[in-house]
Each structure stands twice: as structure tokens, then as C-alpha cells.
Design a protein around this motif. Structure first.
Motif, PDB file in Angstrom:
ATOM      1  N   UNK A 178      33.869  43.716  39.318  1.00  0.00           N
ATOM      2  CA  UNK A 178      34.404  42.634  40.675  1.00  0.00           C
ATOM      3  C   UNK A 178      35.533  43.002  41.210  1.00  0.00           C
ATOM      4  N   UNK A 179      35.592  43.845  40.492  1.00  0.00           N
ATOM      5  CA  UNK A 179      37.265  44.443  41.685  1.00  0.00           C
ATOM      6  C   UNK A 179      37.640  45.482  42.419  1.00  0.00           C
ATOM      7  N   UNK A 180      36.102  46.714  42.570  1.00  0.00           N
ATOM      8  CA  UNK A 180      36.110  47.307  43.189  1.00  0.00           C
ATOM      9  C   UNK A 180      35.641  47.043  44.555  1.00  0.00           C
ATOM     10  N   UNK A 233      29.919  36.951  45.752  1.00  0.00           N
ATOM     11  CA  UNK A 233      31.571  37.419  46.455  1.00  0.00           C
ATOM     12  C   UNK A 233      32.601  35.871  46.140  1.00  0.00           C
ATOM     13  N   UNK A 234      33.885  36.313  46.149  1.00  0.00           N
ATOM     14  CA  UNK A 234      34.807  36.019  45.221  1.00  0.00           C
ATOM     15  C   UNK A 234      35.123  34.595  45.986  1.00  0.00           C
ATOM     16  N   UNK A 235      35.758  33.417  44.775  1.00  0.00           N
ATOM     17  CA  UNK A 235      35.578  32.021  45.440  1.00  0.00           C
ATOM     18  C   UNK A 235      36.701  31.419  44.313  1.00  0.00           C
ATOM     19  N   UNK A 267      30.807  37.889  39.013  1.00  0.00           N
ATOM     20  CA  UNK A 267      32.172  37.184  40.677  1.00  0.00           C
ATOM     21  C   UNK A 267      32.680  38.023  40.918  1.00  0.00           C
ATOM     22  N   UNK A 268      33.060  37.942  42.132  1.00  0.00           N
ATOM     23  CA  UNK A 268      33.909  39.379  42.737  1.00  0.00           C
ATOM     24  C   UNK A 268      35.125  38.461  42.422  1.00  0.00           C
ATOM     25  N   UNK A 269      36.038  39.610  42.131  1.00  0.00           N
ATOM     26  CA  UNK A 269      37.514  39.360  41.711  1.00  0.00           C
ATOM     27  C   UNK A 269      37.890  38.424  40.351  1.00  0.00           C
ATOM     28  N   UNK A 300      42.041  40.714  44.519  1.00  0.00           N
ATOM     29  CA  UNK A 300      41.482  39.736  45.440  1.00  0.00           C
ATOM     30  C   UNK A 300      43.345  39.316  46.448  1.00  0.00           C
ATOM     31  N   UNK A 301      42.764  38.722  47.593  1.00  0.00           N
ATOM     32  CA  UNK A 301      44.110  38.937  48.705  1.00  0.00           C
ATOM     33  C   UNK A 301      45.054  38.377  47.602  1.00  0.00           C
TER      34      UNK A 301
END
Length: 680
Positions: A134-136, A155-157, A182-184, A392-393
Motif C-alpha cells: 500500500x505504501x510502495x 487509492x488513498x482516501x 487500500x493505498x497508504x 502519503x502526503x
């Protein structure tokens, strides 16, 4: 068993199995749910319900009280009043109107994910392997390579109602899918039965683990840094013990903190590699991680061979920079409605060649913060092995760290005890008065080091008080300088430092003058007078290093001021201890260290000293039966009350609990009133 009970029982068993293995999810991370039909107690008809892990709690220890039960018709009807992603936080309050009956846990932010996904059973977990994908940087592509169309990338949400809608749509659009990455964030899996859901969760986790192991490059953290591997275990922990009070002081600038130390191979290897400064600066990613570890750690950029003074000076400089950067981070991202900044000190401090120091409001919080950073290291390793670590940002991290819903959760936390975040060391705490003092201090929120010559007794007391998150045991002979230094070293490694010390260890030798040998005299003074001096000296060393004061309490005796027969060795050494209180109060006050004493008398029941022969000797002196000694002492007092160990513990708390902030050099009599021992 009713269907409702069966559903809940099945859900709890599945949750506990998943939560018991740290490869599946981190502490308090993730949530599980089950849907089923029950009887509406009002209409008598069937009603569809969902049971879901509520806010807080841990899957591995989940009980029925930790579940929220909601009506599915009402929960799903919320889609019709959903105001959009900009106002999605309003939906959390709406969950309360979907609850079925009273009791249970408050619904968590992830409730929508479980309720809106069209599946009878849903697991949302935070496994290191899943978060690594998810964090790659190439996470979406890697997820497809790893799972094909069985697991879909989302994608991240930020967690919330919209994420629940997104996952529900993904499941509907991908009928072959068993779950998603789930991204991030983590993973979610679903199934028609509890068994199928659990199997799918484990399939995703284990498949990701195998993929990272097979596809990953060797040494993803880079080659070893010359000079950064550190000393062996003994030298490493000696260095850690020397650093711990100073680092705790840095981490406690905004509010007192308890510490935890970790020198596991995972941590040491990460800090010995060339890429650790770059990766640490990127911070953690999964929301569960950085809520506990802050957006990034403080990293000492010196090798472990650097002189201690140089390391301390550099830590102070880095800490000042960290606080400035954190304040700037807050100012950059905070809005008019953001909660106030909670503090700018680091929660994680990394020292190459030594290990990791983590901090929190209590020992469990500090330990869990460290465990989460170990999770983050594992995530970084996995992501770097197959791609590049891409959290994530920072703006998104701020949105979660200072989320109004997180703020509300913090406000619901129980009020801390008066001794919260304080670390106490009590000598002679394996029995009697010392044990009662340790018990009271833990009950008031302190962490306690149970120090005793009898290590078996000390270990039993520490376990009784709640184990290593509350109390740890050390075996120490207070006549030994080396053992006292080791005991304080164990204390600072266990809890970060020491704030409160109780000199309670002692023995009693009751003999007439002509029968008292030089050995009797020396033994009595070595344990109580000399031992108290040595303990207080080491306590002052640690407290001065921390820089925020402290308390030293001597358990002296009525005999420090009362002259009685056949008691020369004991009473003289108690008088010595009593004057140490005055001397040290005068000397240590400039450092904010308060020194006070308690003068008990006649503590028979529960007393290790009386049980060890002192009781028989004193009974013989007074010409009474030993089992009548407590009653005898009570009857000679003004109040006619027997003094128990708990009464001495009460006096220690009165001196240290926060009300007597301007009191030092005081002796409190706990003797039920002995006029001859009144202080003059």
C-alpha cells in the motif's frame, strides 16, 4: 444458542485469532464485522443487524462489550442523506441513530466500510506486508502482479463514509475479488461466512509476504554504515541507560512522558544501514502508525562511539530543531477549526548502535508507539525491496493527526491518576510496607520498580501489580553500589527514568546494648543508613539528569526520635535516616527534588521485618505473646488504633501525590499517636 449469540461468538473468535498474530494486524489496529438476523424486541419481527468492532480496543482481546450493534436498514439509509466528502465527518454522529439497543462500544470511523460493503463478513486489517504494498510507489502495479484480479487496488482516501462507498463500489464492480489493498493504509477482505472471510484475509497477508520475500531485493536499507553497528548487548544497554534520562527530559518538554526502550535486531539493523536517515525523514504512513509515532522520529546522526557529552549536546540541538520543524508543520497545515497543537516533542527517538526510545502518557502507550515504529520499519523494508517507500502526503498526515474525530476520541479518554507518567522505585517492596507502597503508587497511576533482595518476592509483586506495563522487578542488595546502579539502570530502561524513590528496605535487630555485636551494628547501618544514602545518591543523579525534580521518601520510624530499651542498633540507624532527610532536603531543593520522611510505629500485620524475628524479640521485651503485639502497640497509642502497611502507603502518597508541592524536609508520624515521639 440464538442466532445473534452465535454470530457474535463467531465474530469474536475470528477477531481474536486474527489479532493474536502480529503479522496480521498491529495492536488496536483494524476492525472486523458480521451481519445477521435477530429478533426486534419491540415488534417481535426479524431485523438485520451488523456487529462491528467499535472505537478503541484490540482485536486480539476483543470481547462482546467492544462491539457496536447497528441496524443495517438504517445504516444503509444514510447513503440517502450523505452530504458529500467535504462533510463526511458528520456521518459519524449519525451512526448513533443506527444503534440497536443500549451498551456496547461507540461506532468507529470504519463502520461505513463494514456496513456498505455487500458481504456478510468483513475484515479490515493493518498487516505489515499489506501496508508495504500500500505504501510502495508502484503499489497499484505490484498489487495486480501479486494477486491478479483477486485483490483490487483502492487509492488513498482518509478513513470515513466515502471510503466505505468506494470499497462497496469496488466490490460490486469486481465480482471475482476477495478483497482490496487500500493505498497508504492496509487491506480489507470479505466473505459469505466467517471462515471464508478469515481465510481470505490470511490469503492476502501471506501472499503479500511471499511476494515481497521472493521479489524483493537483498538489503533494501542499503549497506552497513561504518561504525554504526554499536557495541555488544552489555555495552549497548549501559549506553542506553546513560542516555535514557536525558532523552526522556527532551521528550517531556510539553508534558511528562513515560519511556520504553527497544534494542531488537529489527531496530538495530535499520539504524546501521545507509538509507535509514532518508527513510526515517519520510515518516510513517499508515494512520495507525503516525497517530502514535508522530509524522517522523528524531534521529541522532552520530555513531555510537561518539563521546556521551557530544551525543547529549547533539541530541539537544536536534530536539530544538525538531520542535521548530513540528511547529512549522502545524502552522502550515492548521485551519481555523483545527485543534490546538498537542505538543512538539518527538514520540520516537532513534540512536544508531543503541536502539529506539519511545514515549507516551503511560508505559503501554510508550511501548505500543515503539511497536508501531517497528511495524513501520517492516513496511519500509517491504516497500523498498520491491519498489520505493512512498508514504502519503504530509498534508494528509496532518488531516488525520489533527482530525476533529481523533480529538473527540482523545477527550473521551479517562482522566489520568495523580501520579500518571511518574516512575517510582521502592526498595524492600517484595513484602510488607514496601509492597503496600508499591500497590498504592500503581493505583494512583505511577509505574513502579519493585526492588527487593528477594527476587522471587519482587517478581511476584510486580506481576500482581499488573506486569511490565505497570511494574517491573529488580533484585538488589542495597549495600552494594554496583547493584544499586544496575537497579536504576533497569528502571530507566524499563520506564525512561525515575521520579520518585522510597527508601524502605531494612531489617531490625532488637538486643540490649551488651548483647549487640559490632556485626549487628554494622549490618543494621549498612542496610538502612548506608543503603538509603546509596539509593538516594543514585536517585539524585538520575533526577538531575532529567531536570524536572522528583521525590525521595524515607521510611524512617518513631524510633528515630523515641528512646526505648534493647534497640540501640535499629533506633540509631533510624535516627541516621531521619537526618539524611533534612540534609538532602537542604541540598537537593535547588534541583526541585523534595525529600521527606514517614515515621511509622508498630506495623505488625503484613510486615516482613516483624515476621522475620523482630516481632518475637519485641514481644519478649514487652512480656507479651507475639500474636498480641499489634494489639499491644495499638493500646499504647493516643488513638488506640493498629497501624497497617496501607497507612504508611497513604502517607507516602500524601507526600508525593501533588498537593504538598511546597513541602520538603518533613517527617509524617504514622503511629496512631505516640506522645513521646512527637516531633519538636
Amino acid at each position: 444458542m440464538t442466532e445473534q449469540h452465535a454470530c457474535v461468538s463467531e465474530l469474536l473468535a475470528r477477531s481474536q485469532r486474527l489479532g493474536a498474530d502480529p503479522r496480521n494486524t498491529n495492536y488496536a489496529g483494524g476492525n472486523t464485522s458480521a451481519k445477521g438476523t435477530s429478533t426486534d424486541p419491540v415488534t417481535g419481527g426479524d431485523v438485520e443487524l451488523m456487529w462491528v468492532k467499535g472505537s478503541g480496543g484490540d482485536l486480539g482481546t476483543l470481547t462482546a462489550d467492544g462491539l457496536a450493534a447497528l441496524r443495517l436498514d438504517r445504516l444503509r439509509a444514510l447513503e440517502g442523506v450523505y452530504p458529500g466528502v467535504e462533510r463526511e465527518d458528520e456521518m459519524v454522529a449519525a451512526f448513533d441513530y443506527c444503534l440497536h439497543g443500549r451498551g456496547g462500544a461507540a461506532p468507529s470511523i470504519d463502520t461505513a466500510m463494514h456496513g456498505l460493503v455487500d458481504a456478510a463478513h468483513v475484515d479490515h486489517l493493518h498487516p505489515d506486508s499489506g501496508i508495504a504494498l500500500a505504501c510502495a510507489a508502484a503499489g497499484e502495479k505490484l498489487t495486480a502482479e501479486c494477486f491478479g484480479d483477486a485483490v483490487v487496488w483502492v487509492p488513498w482516501r482518509r478513513p470515513g463514509f466515502q471510503l466505505g462507498l468506494d470499497i462497496a463500489a469496488v466490490k460490486e464492480a469486481n465480482p471475482r475479488a476477495i478483497g482490496c489493498v487500500l493505498g497508504g493504509h492496509g487491506i480489507t477482505a470479505w466473505g459469505d461466512t466467517a471462515q471464508e472471510c478469515e481465510q481470505r484475509s490470511l490469503y492476502i497477508i501471506r501472499t503479500a509476504e511471499a511476494f515481497l520475500a521472493e521479489r524483493g531485493r537483498a538489503e533494501p536499507f542499503g549497506p552497513l554504515l561504518a561504525g554504526y553497528t554499536g557495541a555488544g548487548p552489555v555495552g549497548r544497554r549501559e549506553r542506553a541507560a546513560a542516555l535514557a534520562p536525558f532523552i526522556r527530559a527532551l521528550a517531556s518538554q510539553d508534558r511528562p512522558q513515560v519511556g520504553h526502550f527497544d534494542d531488537s535486531d529489527v531496530v538495530l539493523d535499520f539504524l546501521s544501514r545507509t538509507e535509514h536517515p532518508r527513510l526515517a525523514a519520510l515518516g510513517t504512513s499508515c494512520p495507525d502508525h503516525f497517530l502514535r509515532t508522530k509524522v517522523r522520529p528524531l534521529v541522532l546522526d552520530l555513531p555510537p562511539t561518539a563521546p556521551l557529552d557530544e551525543a547529549l549536546a547533539r541530541l539537544r540541538q536536534l530536539h530544538a530543531e525538531y520542535r521548530e520543524e513540528y511547529a512549522a508543520y502545524y502552522a502550515r497545515h492548521a485551519g481555523p477549526d483545527s485543534p490546538a497543537m498537542r505538543g512538539a516533542d518527538p514520540a520516537i527517538v532513534l540512536v544508531p548502535g543503541v536502539g529506539m526510545f519511545s514515549f507516551g502518557k503511560d508505559k503501554q502507550t510508550a511501548r505500543v508507539a515503539g511497536e508501531f515504529y517497528v511495524n513501520a520499519i517492516n513496511v519500509m523494508r517491504g516497500a523498498e525491496a520491491v519498489s520505493a517507500y512512498a508514504p502519503i502526503e504530509v498534508s494528509e498526515k496532518f488531516r488525520i493527526e489533527y482530525w476533529s474525530l481523533e480529538e473527540a476520541k482523545l477527550r473521551r479518554m479517562p482522566k489520568p491518576g495523580p501520579l500518571a507518567a511518574r516512575v517510582a522505585l521502592v526498595t524492600g517492596a517484595g513484602s510488607g510496607i514496601g509492597k503496600a507502597i508499591a500497590r498504592r503508587l500503581v493505583a494512583e497511576g505511577a509505574c513502579v520498580v519493585v526492588a527487593d533482595l528477594n527476587g522471587t518476592n519482587a517478581a511476584a509483586v510486580a506481576e500482581e501489580l499488573g506486569g511490565p506495563d505497570k511494574a517491573v522487578a529488580v533484585t538488589v542488595d542495597v549495600t552494594s553500589e554496583e547493584q544499586i546502579v544496575d537497579a536504576f539502570g533497569a528502571a530507566v530502561l524499563a520506564f525512561g527514568g525515575v521520579d520518585l524513590v522510597v527508601n524502605n528496605a531494612g531489617i531490625s535487630i532488637s538486643k540490649p546494648l551488651l548483647e549487640t555485636t559490632a556485626r549487628d551494628w554494622d549490618l543494621q547501618h549498612d542496610i538502612m543508613a548506608r543503603g538509603s544514602f546509596l539509593v538516594s545518591r543514585e536517585a539524585a543523579r538520575v533526577m538531575r539528569a532529567q531536570g524536572f525534580g522528583g521525590d525521595i521518601v524515607y521510611i524512617a520510624s518513631k524510633n528515630a526520635v523515641f528512646a526505648g530499651p534493647n534497640n540501640i542498633a535499629y533506633s540509631a540507624t533510624k535516627a541516621d535516616q531521619a537526618h539524611q532527610v533534612r540534609l538532602l532536603a537542604a541540598e537537593l531543593g535547588e534541583y526541585g527534588i523534595r525529600v521527606n520522611g514517614v515515621n511509622p510505629d508498630g506495623v505488625v500485620r503484613g510486615s516482613g521485618i516483624f515476621a522475620g524475628g523482630w516481632g518475637a524479640q519485641r514481644a519478649a521485651t514487652y512480656g507479651i505473646e507475639e500474636d498480641k503485639l499489634g494489639e499491644f502497640y495499638a493500646q499504647r497509642t493516643i488513638l488506640k488504633r493498629e497501624v497497617l502497611p496501607e497507612h504508611v502507603a497513604n502517607a507516602v502518597f500524601a507526600l508525593t501525590g501533588g498537593d504538598l508541592t511546597h513541602t520538603t524536609g518533613l517527617h509524617i508520624p504514622v503511629d496512631a499517636g505516640v506522645a513521646a515521639a512527637f516531633l519538636r
